[in-house]
Design a protein around this motif. Structure first.
Motif, PDB file in Angstrom:
ATOM      1  N   VAL A  15     -23.397 -28.475-153.992  1.00  0.00           N
ATOM      2  CA  VAL A  15     -23.124 -29.894-153.738  1.00  0.00           C
ATOM      3  C   VAL A  15     -21.754 -30.050-153.090  1.00  0.00           C
ATOM      4  CG1 VAL A  15     -22.701 -32.127-154.855  1.00  0.00           C
ATOM      5  CG2 VAL A  15     -24.661 -30.734-155.548  1.00  0.00           C
ATOM      6  N   GLU A  16     -20.778 -29.257-153.547  1.00  0.00           N
ATOM      7  CA  GLU A  16     -19.432 -29.344-152.985  1.00  0.00           C
ATOM      8  C   GLU A  16     -19.411 -28.924-151.516  1.00  0.00           C
ATOM      9  OE1 GLU A  16     -15.353 -26.939-153.697  1.00  0.00           O
ATOM     10  OE2 GLU A  16     -16.289 -27.770-155.493  1.00  0.00           O
ATOM     11  N   VAL A  17     -20.123 -27.861-151.192  1.00  0.00           N
ATOM     12  CA  VAL A  17     -20.108 -27.344-149.824  1.00  0.00           C
ATOM     13  C   VAL A  17     -21.018 -28.146-148.906  1.00  0.00           C
ATOM     14  CG1 VAL A  17     -20.687 -25.348-148.379  1.00  0.00           C
ATOM     15  CG2 VAL A  17     -19.474 -25.020-150.530  1.00  0.00           C
ATOM     16  N   TYR A  18     -22.232 -28.423-149.332  1.00  0.00           N
ATOM     17  CA  TYR A  18     -23.234 -29.013-148.438  1.00  0.00           C
ATOM     18  C   TYR A  18     -23.505 -30.499-148.681  1.00  0.00           C
ATOM     19  CZ  TYR A  18     -24.286 -24.183-147.305  1.00  0.00           C
ATOM     20  OH  TYR A  18     -24.202 -22.894-146.904  1.00  0.00           O
ATOM     21  N   GLY A  19     -23.021 -31.064-149.758  1.00  0.00           N
ATOM     22  CA  GLY A  19     -23.282 -32.468-150.040  1.00  0.00           C
ATOM     23  C   GLY A  19     -24.569 -32.619-150.824  1.00  0.00           C
ATOM     24  N   ASN A  20     -24.858 -33.843-151.213  1.00  0.00           N
ATOM     25  CA  ASN A  20     -26.051 -34.101-152.023  1.00  0.00           C
ATOM     26  C   ASN A  20     -26.872 -35.213-151.400  1.00  0.00           C
ATOM     27  OD1 ASN A  20     -27.764 -33.646-154.137  1.00  0.00           O
ATOM     28  ND2 ASN A  20     -26.635 -34.889-155.600  1.00  0.00           N
ATOM     29  N   GLU A  21     -26.901 -35.263-150.083  1.00  0.00           N
ATOM     30  CA  GLU A  21     -27.625 -36.312-149.389  1.00  0.00           C
ATOM     31  C   GLU A  21     -29.071 -35.905-149.185  1.00  0.00           C
ATOM     32  OE1 GLU A  21     -25.450 -36.618-145.791  1.00  0.00           O
ATOM     33  OE2 GLU A  21     -23.610 -37.208-146.794  1.00  0.00           O
ATOM     34  N   PRO A  22     -29.978 -36.877-149.006  1.00  0.00           N
ATOM     35  CA  PRO A  22     -31.375 -36.523-148.723  1.00  0.00           C
ATOM     36  C   PRO A  22     -31.454 -35.649-147.473  1.00  0.00           C
ATOM     37  CG  PRO A  22     -31.155 -38.856-149.163  1.00  0.00           C
ATOM     38  CD  PRO A  22     -29.765 -38.292-149.100  1.00  0.00           C
ATOM     39  N   ASN A  23     -32.357 -34.699-147.493  1.00  0.00           N
ATOM     40  CA  ASN A  23     -32.578 -33.759-146.396  1.00  0.00           C
ATOM     41  C   ASN A  23     -31.404 -32.822-146.159  1.00  0.00           C
ATOM     42  OD1 ASN A  23     -35.125 -34.825-145.852  1.00  0.00           O
ATOM     43  ND2 ASN A  23     -34.227 -36.422-144.583  1.00  0.00           N
ATOM     44  N   SER A  24     -30.497 -32.726-147.123  1.00  0.00           N
ATOM     45  CA  SER A  24     -29.381 -31.799-146.961  1.00  0.00           C
ATOM     46  C   SER A  24     -29.800 -30.410-147.431  1.00  0.00           C
ATOM     47  CB  SER A  24     -28.165 -32.275-147.748  1.00  0.00           C
ATOM     48  OG  SER A  24     -28.388 -32.093-149.137  1.00  0.00           O
ATOM     49  N   ARG A  25     -28.978 -29.424-147.136  1.00  0.00           N
ATOM     50  CA  ARG A  25     -29.268 -28.051-147.555  1.00  0.00           C
ATOM     51  C   ARG A  25     -29.350 -27.964-149.079  1.00  0.00           C
ATOM     52  NH1 ARG A  25     -25.704 -28.158-143.536  1.00  0.00           N
ATOM     53  NH2 ARG A  25     -26.154 -26.985-141.655  1.00  0.00           N
ATOM     54  N   THR A  26     -28.474 -28.669-149.757  1.00  0.00           N
ATOM     55  CA  THR A  26     -28.452 -28.632-151.218  1.00  0.00           C
ATOM     56  C   THR A  26     -29.773 -29.092-151.791  1.00  0.00           C
ATOM     57  OG1 THR A  26     -26.102 -29.133-151.183  1.00  0.00           O
ATOM     58  CG2 THR A  26     -27.231 -29.458-153.256  1.00  0.00           C
ATOM     59  N   THR A  66     -30.517 -24.013-136.939  1.00  0.00           N
ATOM     60  CA  THR A  66     -30.122 -25.363-136.547  1.00  0.00           C
ATOM     61  C   THR A  66     -28.619 -25.431-136.298  1.00  0.00           C
ATOM     62  OG1 THR A  66     -31.915 -26.304-137.863  1.00  0.00           O
ATOM     63  CG2 THR A  66     -30.128 -27.786-137.273  1.00  0.00           C
ATOM     64  N   ALA A  67     -27.850 -24.832-137.188  1.00  0.00           N
ATOM     65  CA  ALA A  67     -26.389 -24.841-137.040  1.00  0.00           C
ATOM     66  C   ALA A  67     -25.964 -24.106-135.772  1.00  0.00           C
ATOM     67  CB  ALA A  67     -25.728 -24.214-138.265  1.00  0.00           C
ATOM     68  N   ARG A  68     -26.630 -22.998-135.453  1.00  0.00           N
ATOM     69  CA  ARG A  68     -26.296 -22.271-134.221  1.00  0.00           C
ATOM     70  C   ARG A  68     -26.610 -23.097-132.987  1.00  0.00           C
ATOM     71  NH1 ARG A  68     -28.435 -16.507-136.335  1.00  0.00           N
ATOM     72  NH2 ARG A  68     -26.495 -15.848-137.329  1.00  0.00           N
ATOM     73  N   GLY A  69     -27.731 -23.818-133.023  1.00  0.00           N
ATOM     74  CA  GLY A  69     -28.069 -24.696-131.898  1.00  0.00           C
ATOM     75  C   GLY A  69     -27.021 -25.780-131.698  1.00  0.00           C
ATOM     76  N   VAL A  70     -26.577 -26.372-132.795  1.00  0.00           N
ATOM     77  CA  VAL A  70     -25.548 -27.416-132.725  1.00  0.00           C
ATOM     78  C   VAL A  70     -24.233 -26.817-132.231  1.00  0.00           C
ATOM     79  CG1 VAL A  70     -24.154 -28.993-134.125  1.00  0.00           C
ATOM     80  CG2 VAL A  70     -26.620 -28.874-134.466  1.00  0.00           C
ATOM     81  N   GLU A  71     -23.917 -25.609-132.707  1.00  0.00           N
ATOM     82  CA  GLU A  71     -22.690 -24.942-132.280  1.00  0.00           C
ATOM     83  C   GLU A  71     -22.719 -24.667-130.772  1.00  0.00           C
ATOM     84  OE1 GLU A  71     -19.992 -21.054-133.450  1.00  0.00           O
ATOM     85  OE2 GLU A  71     -22.157 -20.955-133.719  1.00  0.00           O
ATOM     86  N   GLU A  72     -23.851 -24.189-130.263  1.00  0.00           N
ATOM     87  CA  GLU A  72     -23.979 -23.935-128.823  1.00  0.00           C
ATOM     88  C   GLU A  72     -23.809 -25.222-128.024  1.00  0.00           C
ATOM     89  OE1 GLU A  72     -27.692 -21.967-128.129  1.00  0.00           O
ATOM     90  OE2 GLU A  72     -27.103 -20.189-129.274  1.00  0.00           O
TER      91      GLU A  72
END
Length: 142
Positions: A15-26, A66-72
């Motif tokens: 929760v600290e790293v990724y958050g606790n929002e809907p559709n989040s990694r957590t 997904t993160a790599r795509g956003v990073e690119e």
């Protein structure tokens, strides 16, 4: 059948790293973990630990892609911004550009005058009667 679950400390870290929002990694990881709990209400039977780990890894792989795509995308955007900044810096200042445009206009007028004079001289050589050029200057008087 062996099952594993995410400890409360690991949940807090997620929760600290990724958050606790809907559709989040957590949320995705916690739902997958819930599938592995013996007292899970999502399924009748808990998942074996190797299946649970595979689901965790699959979810993380999707998120990583997904993160790599956003990073690119951001890297490309950054490169375009740097390129446009460099191109903008290579342009001369406004004062110099204005001066260059005035010089260009003057040279263009001189070129047209020279072409007109050449045309008159060529017609004279052919024997045509050429009237002298008419110069008109317009001055505005208030």
């Amino acid at each position: 059948m062996e099952t594993e679950e995410i400890t409360s400390e690991a949940r807090r870290a997620l929760v600290e790293v990724y958050g606790n929002e809907p559709n989040s990694r957590t949320v995705n990881l916690l739902i997958i973990n819930e599938l592995g709990n013996e007292d899970s209400q999502l399924t009748d039977q808990p998942l074996p630990s190797n299946r649970l780990k595979a689901l965790h890894l699959k979810t993380l792989d999707k998120e990583l892609a997904t993160a790599r795509g956003v990073e690119e995308m951001y890297q490309e955007r950054n490169e375009l911004e740097i390129e446009s900044t460099q191109l903008a810096a290579s342009l001369p200042p406004k004062e110099i550009t204005d001066k260059l445009l005035r010089y260009e206009t003057t040279i263009e007028r001189q070129l047209y005058r020279a072409i007109d004079q050449l045309d008159r001289l060529q017609r004279q050589r052919k024997g045509e009667t050429i009237p002298s050029p008419i110069n008109i200057e317009l001055n505005s008087q208030n």
